[in-house]
Design an enzyme around this catalytic site. Structure first.
Site, mmCIF file in Angstrom:
data_model
loop_
_atom_site.group_PDB
_atom_site.id
_atom_site.type_symbol
_atom_site.label_atom_id
_atom_site.label_comp_id
_atom_site.label_asym_id
_atom_site.label_seq_id
_atom_site.Cartn_x
_atom_site.Cartn_y
_atom_site.Cartn_z
ATOM 1 C CE LYS A 10 23.067 76.672 7.874
ATOM 2 N NZ LYS A 10 22.783 75.487 8.343
ATOM 3 C CG HIS B 102 22.824 68.279 12.014
ATOM 4 N ND1 HIS B 102 21.488 69.028 12.242
ATOM 5 C CD2 HIS B 102 23.993 69.017 11.974
ATOM 6 C CE1 HIS B 102 22.193 70.128 12.529
ATOM 7 N NE2 HIS B 102 23.483 70.412 12.435
ATOM 8 C CG ASP C 209 27.643 70.858 13.460
ATOM 9 O OD1 ASP C 209 26.293 70.571 12.954
ATOM 10 O OD2 ASP C 209 27.421 72.026 14.259
ATOM 11 C CG HIS D 36 23.179 69.687 17.075
ATOM 12 N ND1 HIS D 36 24.309 69.015 16.693
ATOM 13 C CD2 HIS D 36 23.222 70.852 15.976
ATOM 14 C CE1 HIS D 36 25.007 69.739 15.572
ATOM 15 N NE2 HIS D 36 24.424 70.774 15.101
HETATM 16 C C1 OGA Z 1 23.530 73.878 12.231
HETATM 17 C C2 OGA Z 1 22.594 73.727 13.318
HETATM 18 C C3 OGA Z 1 20.981 74.880 14.941
HETATM 19 C C4 OGA Z 1 20.414 75.873 15.556
HETATM 20 O O1 OGA Z 1 23.206 75.123 11.540
HETATM 21 O O2 OGA Z 1 24.263 73.088 11.884
HETATM 22 O O3 OGA Z 1 22.712 72.921 13.798
HETATM 23 O O4 OGA Z 1 20.444 76.281 16.660
HETATM 24 N N1 OGA Z 1 21.713 74.933 13.732
HETATM 25 O O5 OGA Z 1 20.075 76.666 14.575
HETATM 26 NI NI NI Z 2 24.428 71.735 13.344
#
Ligand code: OGA
Ligand code: NI
Length: 336
Positions: free
Chosen positions: A201, A220, A222, A276
């Protein structure tokens, strides 16, 4: 056919104030809830080249559910290239990015999009994303891999190779920390060679006119097994520890590794899937590149039988739910 992506990036370039749908309720606003000053709490740093790396990882997964890995063996060039192609993709005109639009109605997660399109009524998050599978080959749909900029595919394939090696190592150490065979987690999640699914991602958090009122990513955990993340040096990631939000002070060159729901459940709660979120900045664009390591679709969510034997009851009972089903419930906000 996917609709037109309403990107936060396009919105950000034309705004002086934050639209109301991005304003978080008081108790979620970053300033009111972040530990101020130099945080006495910092996520552990694990030097993967040292003999005690396994113990340190196990300790970090137990106490925090997250750590920064240094001397991890992933060459700096591979990270720089991954970041270059991601940055260049987001710099392309909107029409070009639109070619990879995620279709929210399809139930699939792959593609380019923003949360602006999702769940009407929910508060919006100040970010756009690009999301696609990178491994195993049978799970990859190159239709979601941008053909611009040049080198996108090579950079992602090279980085993915490093992620496969690194995640195998982390899963082995965490399995051993539970008193299981080193291969126990990979076997359960993957069920054989190439069973684990890796998704890349790219998160894009544009400058925000009122960062104190918004979040780039709401709190959330993961839903996957494990996440490995790099960012572009702009702070923003926060983790919840003992009721406080702490900034992750990213060590240059480190990879941030966090436990996801599947490892917490598999370990019967010995390891933590860390809560987080991400904050945003007034002047700077933040980007991050998480790789999500997921079990195969048919994996049955639950604790390893050896960890519920005897006096230790199972803390989790998903009634033989598959990972595919678990993910569906999470994405659609249905009870597990
Ligand atoms: C996610 C996430 C945190 C970040 O994409 O699940 O928690 O630091 N990203 O971008
Ligand atoms: Ni995340």
């Amino acid at each position: 056919m996917a609709g037109v992506v309403q990107s936060v990036q396009a919105l950000a370039s034309s705004l002086a104030a934050l639209p109301p749908e991005f304003v978080r309720p008081e108790h979620e606003r970053p300033r009111a809830t972040t530990f101020l000053g130099a945080s006495p709490l910092q996520i552990p740093v694990v030097d993967m080249s040292l003999p005690d790396a396994g113990c340190r990882m196990v300790e970090a997964a137990t106490e925090w559910g997250i750590f920064q890995a240094v001397n991890h063996g992933v060459p700096a060039d591979a990270v720089v290239e991954l970041q270059r192609v991601g940055q260049e993709f987001f710099a392309l005109p909107q029409e070009e990015k639109q070619r990879y639009a995620m279709d929210p109605a399809s139930g699939k997660t792959e593609g380019y999009g923003s949360t602006v399109q999702r769940s009407p009524g929910d508060k919006k998050m100040w970010s756009d994303f690009l999301f696609h599978n990178v491994s195993p080959p049978a799970a990859v749909n190159h239709g979601f891999w941008p053909d611009k900029p040049r080198g996108y595919r090579q950079a992602n394939e090279a980085y993915c190779g490093h992620m496969r090696r690194l995640t195998r190592e982390v899963l082995e150490r965490l399995s051993a920390g539970l008193g299981l065979e080193e291969g126990a987690m990979a076997e359960a999640f993957g069920g054989g060679e190439d069973g684990l699914v890796l998704m890349q991602k790219v998160n894009f958090y544009p400058p925000c006119p009122q960062p104190e009122l918004a979040l780039g990513f709401a709190p959330h955990t993961d839903l996957c097994a494990l996440t490995v993340l790099v960012a572009n040096g702009v702070p923003g990631l926060q983790v919840s520890k003992d009721g406080l939000w702490c900034d992750v002070e990213h060590v240059p060159g480190a990879l941030i590794v966090n436990v996801g729901d599947q490892i917490e459940i598999f370990s019967n709660g010995r390891y933590r899937s860390v809560l987080h979120r991400a904050t945003v900045s007034r002047e700077k664009t933040r980007m991050s590149w998480p790789v999500f390591v997921e079990p195969r679709r048919e994996y049955v969510v639950g604790p390893h039988p050896r960890l519920v034997a005897g006096e230790i009851p199972a803390k989790y009972d998903y009634k033989a739910k598959t990972f595919e089903n678990y993910r569906y419930c999470r994405i659609n906000k249905l009870p597990q």
